[in-house]
Design an enzyme around this catalytic site. Structure first.
Site, PDB file in Angstrom:
ATOM      1  N   GLU A 181       3.493  -7.193   3.878  1.00  0.00           N
ATOM      2  CA  GLU A 181       4.523  -7.189   4.922  1.00  0.00           C
ATOM      3  C   GLU A 181       3.859  -6.670   6.186  1.00  0.00           C
ATOM      4  OE1 GLU A 181       8.108  -5.216   3.732  1.00  0.00           O
ATOM      5  OE2 GLU A 181       8.604  -6.757   2.263  1.00  0.00           O
ATOM      6  N   SER A 226      -0.241  -3.344   9.508  1.00  0.00           N
ATOM      7  CA  SER A 226      -0.667  -4.288  10.540  1.00  0.00           C
ATOM      8  C   SER A 226      -1.408  -5.469   9.925  1.00  0.00           C
ATOM      9  CB  SER A 226      -1.584  -3.581  11.539  1.00  0.00           C
ATOM     10  OG  SER A 226      -2.826  -3.269  10.914  1.00  0.00           O
ATOM     11  N   PRO A 227      -1.431  -6.621  10.612  1.00  0.00           N
ATOM     12  CA  PRO A 227      -2.219  -7.755  10.134  1.00  0.00           C
ATOM     13  C   PRO A 227      -3.712  -7.414   9.977  1.00  0.00           C
ATOM     14  CG  PRO A 227      -0.687  -8.475  11.831  1.00  0.00           C
ATOM     15  CD  PRO A 227      -0.628  -6.977  11.805  1.00  0.00           C
ATOM     16  N   VAL A 285      -5.152  -4.526   9.103  1.00  0.00           N
ATOM     17  CA  VAL A 285      -5.387  -3.806   7.855  1.00  0.00           C
ATOM     18  C   VAL A 285      -5.005  -4.681   6.666  1.00  0.00           C
ATOM     19  CG1 VAL A 285      -4.861  -1.714   6.544  1.00  0.00           C
ATOM     20  CG2 VAL A 285      -5.019  -1.609   9.031  1.00  0.00           C
ATOM     21  N   GLY A 286      -4.015  -5.557   6.856  1.00  0.00           N
ATOM     22  CA  GLY A 286      -3.627  -6.476   5.789  1.00  0.00           C
ATOM     23  C   GLY A 286      -4.796  -7.341   5.331  1.00  0.00           C
TER      24      GLY A 286
END
Length: 466
Positions: free
Chosen positions: A214, A193-194, A196-197
């Site tokens: 990604e 997910s963004p 956690v990214g």
């Protein structure tokens, strides 16, 4: 402490062998490693299928199509093209560098970390590993703890196939992932997910590790007034409901032109019935939500939408980890389902009259990982493509852009950084080292002291080069 010691030991062993790998892990060794991985996957296919059935209720054909085949295709493509990817590239000189020779040599980044998600746990763990090995790296793979049966099989496959100084698996929850991120990996490949990214990128920044992220987001779909509605419905139903909608490039919501709204909705309902029957619960081809927590989240989104005026026009039922394929209409910006990435088998249908308003709405949101357009008129598709930004675009299809080994797969900003697959995956795990060699360079004529003659030469050079 045991986990910390294990991680430090694995990282140290891989780091100690990095210099030797750079010299000795050449074309044949890399191809041999990939061939060995392919053989192990093929030998353990029944175990892979059983694990994903246990974690998701996935059918065997869906496991082969969406989990095993993409990895085998990645291996095959890499082995066929690896010699060319590894080859040094000559670069022509410029006027300023006349008298030198230039080349670019791809070299391994070193010790890499691959953090895999839960939604396609086999594919998205081993696909990046193929690229890491093709580029000559060692790797530590962290499978998702949310799919324990698949994580166990991944660990067994890697342990059977590789020595730990080349590829190792570390199992555990988010605390283990955070512990891994404390090590100074040369490259981190994260899929998730963004939210956690951002954590991964912040951790990488402490060591200036390069990253490939990604991520995801709300991938919009547009159905134009001239679309082939049956074709659009079949592609959208497949892209949305395969893996019970738990796909980062699934159509998140559909903007459908008002003139074809009713006909399209009927076509989607027919497409769902064609794929999963009257009751998807009884279909062996329809997966389940990964766990009760995510199923509860999806039901909360539906309850919030209905409470604020949305209408469920198809599906909506289910209990436990089963949620029926669901169509929702009358969505408004005040609803959580309009803001949050759905990541499940719930498809909002939103009528529009003016394409410009749809494009404006897409551009007001974070850039999506995928954008889909269904329309026979190429000018319609080109207008959307040229006026929006997204990781990738599918025209009159969904999700297939992921499977093309000659296309980069990745997002933009909120939906990702960098790209993977095929040569682009090889690039992600490689450093392109420039090498410039003097032959008969005339630059020393411009070295100090800056005499009148040297100043005249610099002025002449400026006329030609500047």
């Amino acid at each position: 402490m045991a986990e910390r010691d294990e991680i430090e030991s694995i990282f140290s062993r891989q780091r100690a062998g990095a210099a030797e790998r750079r010299q000795r892990f050449g074309l044949e060794e890399r191809k041999g490693a990939l061939a060995h991985l392919r053989q192990t996957i093929e030998r353990r296919e029944r175990d892979i299928v059983a694990a994903l059935r246990k974690d998701f209720g996935k059918s065997e054909p869906e496991v082969i199509l969406t989990e095993i085949l993409p990895v085998l295709q990645e291996i095959r493509h890499a082995m066929r093209h690896l010699k060319g990817w590894m080859r040094e590239r000559r670069v022509a000189p410029t006027l300023a560098t006349f008298g030198t020779s230039a080349r670019i040599r791809p070299e391994p980044r070193g010790v890499c970390l691959i953090i895999a998600p839960w939604n396609y746990p086999f594919n998205l763990a081993l696909g990046p590993l193929v690229s890491a090995l093709a580029a000559g790296n060692s790797a530590v793979v962290k499978p998702s703890e949310m799919t324990p049966a698949t994580a166990k099989v991944i660990a067994e496959i890697i342990t059977e196939t590789f020595p730990p100084e080349l590829v190792a698996v570390v199992q555990g929850d988010k605390e283990v992932a955070q512990r891994l991120l404390e090590e100074p990996f040369d490259h981190i490949f994260f899929t998730g997910s963004p939210q956690v990214g951002k954590i991964v990128m912040a951790a990488a920044a402490k060591h200036l590790s390069s990253v490939t992220l990604e991520l995801g987001g709300k991938s919009p779909t547009i159905v134009g007034p001239g679309a082939d509605l049956e074709k659009a419905a079949r592609w959208i139903a497949f892209g949305k409901f395969v893996n019970a909608g738990q796909t980062c490039i699934a159509p998140d919501h559909v903007f459908v032109h008002r003139s074809v709204e009713a006909e399209f909705a009927a076509a989607v309902r027919a497409a769902i019935g064609r794929s999963y029957g009257e009751d998807a619960r009884a279909s062996g081809d329809y997966a389940r939500i990964v766990n009760e927590q995510h199923a509860t989240r999806l039901r909360r989104l539906l309850d919030d939408a209905v409470g604020k005026g949305a209408r469920i026009t198809f599906g909506g039922g289910g209990e436990g980890t089963y949620l029926a394929p669901t169509l929702v209409e009358a969505i408004t910006p005040q609803m959580e389902i309009d803001e949050e990435e759905i990541f499940g088998p719930v498809l909002p249908l939103m009528a529009y009259d003016d394409l410009g308003s749809v494009i404006e709405r897409i551009n007001s949101r974070p850039k999506p990982l995928a954008l889909y357009i269904f329309e026979k008129d190429p000018a319609f598709a080109e207008e959307v493509i040229s006026r929006t930004s997204s990781g990738g675009v599918g025209v009159n299809l969904t999700t297939m852009q992921y499977t093309h080994p000659r296309l980069p797969f990745g997002g933009v900003n909120n939906s990702g950084i960098g790209a993977g697959h095929g040569y682009f995956g090889f690039q992600a795990f490689s450093h392109e080292k420039p090498i410039l060699t003097d032959r008969r360079s005339m630059v020393p004529m411009l070295f100090p002291p800056y005499t009148t003659r040297v100043e005249r030469l610099i002025r002449i050079g400026r006329r030609f080069l500047g």
